[in-house]
Design a protein around this motif. Structure first.
Motif, mmCIF file in Angstrom:
data_model
loop_
_atom_site.group_PDB
_atom_site.id
_atom_site.type_symbol
_atom_site.label_atom_id
_atom_site.label_comp_id
_atom_site.label_asym_id
_atom_site.label_seq_id
_atom_site.Cartn_x
_atom_site.Cartn_y
_atom_site.Cartn_z
ATOM 1 N N SER A 181 31.843 -52.700 -2.504
ATOM 2 C CA SER A 181 32.718 -53.955 -1.823
ATOM 3 C C SER A 181 32.036 -55.344 -2.628
ATOM 4 C CB SER A 181 33.572 -54.180 -1.102
ATOM 5 O OG SER A 181 34.118 -52.637 -1.072
ATOM 6 N N ASP A 182 30.993 -54.802 -1.485
ATOM 7 C CA ASP A 182 29.836 -55.995 -2.120
ATOM 8 C C ASP A 182 29.431 -56.115 -3.409
ATOM 9 O OD1 ASP A 182 27.697 -58.434 -1.023
ATOM 10 O OD2 ASP A 182 26.263 -57.399 -1.766
ATOM 11 N N VAL A 183 29.151 -54.902 -4.385
ATOM 12 C CA VAL A 183 28.761 -54.950 -4.899
ATOM 13 C C VAL A 183 30.130 -55.430 -6.043
ATOM 14 C CG1 VAL A 183 27.839 -53.573 -7.425
ATOM 15 C CG2 VAL A 183 26.459 -53.392 -5.223
ATOM 16 N N LEU A 184 30.520 -55.181 -6.272
ATOM 17 C CA LEU A 184 31.861 -55.772 -6.864
ATOM 18 C C LEU A 184 32.272 -56.886 -7.522
ATOM 19 C CD1 LEU A 184 34.245 -54.670 -9.308
ATOM 20 C CD2 LEU A 184 35.495 -54.429 -6.688
ATOM 21 N N VAL A 185 32.166 -57.154 -5.867
ATOM 22 C CA VAL A 185 32.877 -58.524 -5.532
ATOM 23 C C VAL A 185 31.201 -59.840 -6.054
ATOM 24 C CG1 VAL A 185 33.106 -60.482 -4.192
ATOM 25 C CG2 VAL A 185 34.430 -58.433 -3.309
ATOM 26 N N LYS A 186 30.225 -59.312 -6.034
ATOM 27 C CA LYS A 186 29.400 -60.129 -5.889
ATOM 28 C C LYS A 186 29.507 -60.434 -8.149
ATOM 29 C CE LYS A 186 25.933 -60.265 -2.348
ATOM 30 N NZ LYS A 186 24.283 -59.448 -2.244
ATOM 31 N N SER A 187 29.834 -59.306 -8.562
ATOM 32 C CA SER A 187 29.276 -58.996 -9.956
ATOM 33 C C SER A 187 30.932 -59.582 -10.816
ATOM 34 C CB SER A 187 29.784 -56.696 -10.017
ATOM 35 O OG SER A 187 28.020 -56.511 -10.035
ATOM 36 N N LEU A 188 31.833 -60.361 -9.971
ATOM 37 C CA LEU A 188 33.035 -60.605 -10.487
ATOM 38 C C LEU A 188 31.985 -62.339 -10.078
ATOM 39 C CD1 LEU A 188 36.184 -58.232 -9.414
ATOM 40 C CD2 LEU A 188 35.224 -58.033 -11.179
ATOM 41 N N SER A 189 31.795 -62.235 -9.767
ATOM 42 C CA SER A 189 31.496 -64.024 -8.906
ATOM 43 C C SER A 189 30.345 -64.207 -10.565
ATOM 44 C CB SER A 189 30.920 -63.739 -7.745
ATOM 45 O OG SER A 189 30.059 -65.226 -8.104
ATOM 46 N N HIS A 190 29.574 -62.599 -10.861
ATOM 47 C CA HIS A 190 28.438 -63.759 -11.484
ATOM 48 C C HIS A 190 28.521 -63.363 -13.319
ATOM 49 C CE1 HIS A 190 24.717 -62.425 -8.736
ATOM 50 N NE2 HIS A 190 25.537 -63.271 -8.824
ATOM 51 N N ASN A 191 30.367 -62.038 -13.150
ATOM 52 C CA ASN A 191 30.496 -62.446 -14.559
ATOM 53 C C ASN A 191 31.432 -63.650 -15.220
ATOM 54 O OD1 ASN A 191 33.701 -61.630 -15.980
ATOM 55 N ND2 ASN A 191 31.757 -60.665 -16.772
ATOM 56 N N GLN A 192 32.055 -64.278 -14.294
ATOM 57 C CA GLN A 192 33.008 -65.574 -14.199
ATOM 58 C C GLN A 192 31.787 -66.638 -14.178
ATOM 59 O OE1 GLN A 192 36.549 -65.634 -14.439
ATOM 60 N NE2 GLN A 192 35.918 -67.667 -15.097
ATOM 61 N N LEU A 193 31.203 -66.601 -13.832
ATOM 62 C CA LEU A 193 29.945 -67.803 -13.615
ATOM 63 C C LEU A 193 29.210 -67.646 -15.126
ATOM 64 C CD1 LEU A 193 27.302 -70.561 -12.835
ATOM 65 C CD2 LEU A 193 26.572 -68.412 -12.437
ATOM 66 N N LEU A 194 29.032 -66.809 -15.496
ATOM 67 C CA LEU A 194 28.492 -66.470 -16.813
ATOM 68 C C LEU A 194 29.459 -66.702 -18.049
ATOM 69 C CD1 LEU A 194 26.027 -63.291 -16.349
ATOM 70 C CD2 LEU A 194 25.197 -66.360 -16.340
ATOM 71 N N TYR A 195 30.531 -66.403 -17.610
ATOM 72 C CA TYR A 195 31.377 -66.470 -18.735
ATOM 73 C C TYR A 195 31.824 -68.327 -19.444
ATOM 74 C CZ TYR A 195 36.186 -66.323 -21.829
ATOM 75 O OH TYR A 195 37.441 -66.420 -22.574
ATOM 76 N N ASP A 196 32.296 -68.526 -18.415
ATOM 77 C CA ASP A 196 32.297 -69.728 -18.090
ATOM 78 C C ASP A 196 30.948 -71.079 -18.950
ATOM 79 O OD1 ASP A 196 34.086 -69.451 -16.786
ATOM 80 O OD2 ASP A 196 34.072 -69.685 -14.903
ATOM 81 N N THR A 197 29.911 -70.698 -18.329
ATOM 82 C CA THR A 197 28.623 -71.164 -18.576
ATOM 83 C C THR A 197 28.420 -70.511 -20.198
ATOM 84 O OG1 THR A 197 27.450 -70.909 -16.486
ATOM 85 C CG2 THR A 197 25.886 -71.137 -18.280
#
Length: 347
Positions: A138-154
Motif C-alpha cells: 500500500s505504501d509503494v502504491l500510494v507513493k507511486s500514484l503521487s509521483h505519477n500525478q506530480l510528474l504528469y502535472d509537471t
C-alpha cells in the motif's frame, strides 16, 4: 562544433580496469569478465570491480553523498532500469523510470470522480491485523500514484525550445531536458539521468551502420546542448557518454567488427574544458604493439574511476568521499587520475 567551441572533450583509450595492466598480466589483473556485454555494461555502470559496495552504481553513490550533504537530488532512468543510479539501501529513494514519450497519467478516465481518494483511503488504513507485506504494498502504491500525478502535472504542457530528433535517443534527451526545466516545481537541487542507445553491436556492415548511428548521436547531442543553452542552464549540466567496450580494429567475415576493450568517449557541458583529448592514444595499433592483445583489442590506459572522480568533484563532492564514489580508487596511483581543473572550467 562543440569540440571547437570548447564545450566538448574526448577521453582516449578509456575502459573498465581493475588496475593498470599489460599484455602479460591483464587476465589475472582484471576482475571483470572481459568482452561480454552483460558483464562489462554492468561494470561500467557500477565502477566497483571488487564489489566493495555490491548492488550500487556510481551515479547512485554520487547521489548518496550529495543527499547526505543536504541536497535534494532526483534520479531518473529513461526507458530502462540501470544499476548506475542505485545507491546504498536507506540513503536515498528508489530511482524513477520514465518513458521516452513522457509520463502517462494513471487512470485518465476514472469511473468516478473520487477514484483517487478511494484508492488512498483503501490503502491508507492501518489495523492491528495488517501484514507487513500488505502495508509495504500500500505504501509503494500510494507513493507511486503521487509521483505519477506530480510528474504528469509537471510535464503535461511543458515543451522544449529546440526540436529534438524523433529517435529513441533524441526522445530520451528531450524528456531529460523537460525534467531539468521542471526542477523548481519538483523542488530538486540537482538531478542525475541515465539514457541508453542501442544498435552499436556492429558484427556486420559496420561502416553502413555507424554512419546512421553517429548521425543520430550528433543530432541528438546538438539538440540537447542547444536546449540547455536556450534555458540558460548549460553551465550547470554535464553529459558523459560511456560504453561497455570498443570494437576490434580488424574486421570479421561480415564486414563488421567484434567486442574489444579500450575506447574513446565524450564529455560535454558548459563548464567542460573542451577542445582537448584527455589521456593517451595508443602509440601503436598493429598486431604485436604493446597494448594490442589481438585483433586490435586495445588495453585501456585510463579507467572509468579516473573520469568519474573529477566529475563527482565538479558536482560538489569532497575528496574525503572519493573512495565511497569509486571503491577501487586504491588500486591506482595518484597520477592516474585527472584533476578536476583539467576537465572543468573554474567555477
Amino acid at each position: 562544433q562543440l569540440f571547437n567551441s570548447g564545450d566538448l572533450l574526448f577521453f582516449a583509450n578509456t575502459g573498465v580496469l581493475t588496475k593498470v595492466t599489460d599484455k602479460e598480466n591483464y587476465r589475472k589483473d582484471t576482475q571483470t569478465n572481459l568482452f561480454a556485454h552483460n558483464f562489462m555494461q554492468r561494470a561500467v555502470q557500477r565502477i566497483d570491480p571488487l564489489m566493495d559496495l555490491d548492488g550500487t552504481g556510481v551515479l547512485g553513490r554520487i547521489r548518496d553523498i550529495l543527499s547526505n550533504n543536504g541536497l535534494s537530488v532526483g534520479a531518473f532512468s529513461i526507458d530502462s532500469n540501470s544499476i548506475s543510479l542505485i545507491g546504498s539501501p536507506g540513503v536515498t529513494t528508489t530511482p524513477m523510470i520514465l518513458s521516452d514519450l513522457g509520463v502517462t497519467q494513471f487512470n485518465h478516465d476514472p469511473s468516478s470522480s473520487d477514484m483517487n481518494d478511494a484508492i488512498g483511503s483503501l490503502n491508507g488504513e492501518t489495523k492491528s491485523e495488517s501484514g507487513v507485506f500488505g502495508e509495504w504494498y500500500s505504501d509503494v502504491l500510494v507513493k507511486s500514484l503521487s509521483h505519477n500525478q506530480l510528474l504528469y502535472d509537471t510535464l503535461e504542457n511543458r515543451t522544449t525550445s529546440i526540436t529534438f530528433p524523433d529517435t529513441h535517443l533524441g526522445r530520451q534527451l528531450g524528456v531529460v531536458a523537460k525534467m531539468i526545466d521542471s526542477r523548481a516545481e519538483r523542488g530538486t537541487d540537482a538531478d542525475l539521468f541515465y539514457c541508453s542507445s542501442g544498435g552499436w553491436d556492429t558484427h556486420s556492415q559496420l561502416l553502413a551502420n555507424q554512419e546512421s548511428l553517429f548521425a543520430n548521436v550528433d543530432a541528438s547531442f546538438k539538440a540537447f546542448a542547444d536546449e540547455m543553452k536556450a534555458k540558460n542552464v548549460w553551465e550547470s549540466v554535464t553529459l558523459i557518454q560511456v560504453s561497455d567496450f570498443a570494437r576490434t580494429l580488424t574486421q570479421n567475415g561480415g564486414l563488421g567488427s567484434d567486442h574489444a576493450w579500450g575506447g574513446n568517449y565524450i564529455m560535454m557541458g558548459g563548464s567542460v574544458k573542451g577542445g582537448q583529448i584527455m589521456g593517451t592514444y595508443p602509440e601503436g595499433l598493429k598486431e604485436g604493439s604493446p597494448l594490442n592483445i589481438g585483433r586490435g583489442r586495445i588495453i585501456p590506459t585510463k579507467s572509468w574511476e579516473s573520469v568519474f572522480l573529477p566529475l563527482a568533484e565538479w558536482a560538489g563532492i569532497d575528496d574525503a568521499d572519493f573512495e565511497y564514489i569509486c571503491p577501487n580508487k586504491k588500486n591506482f596511483d595518484a597520477h592516474h587520475f585527472f584533476a578536476k581543473e583539467e576537465l572543468f572550467d573554474p567555477a
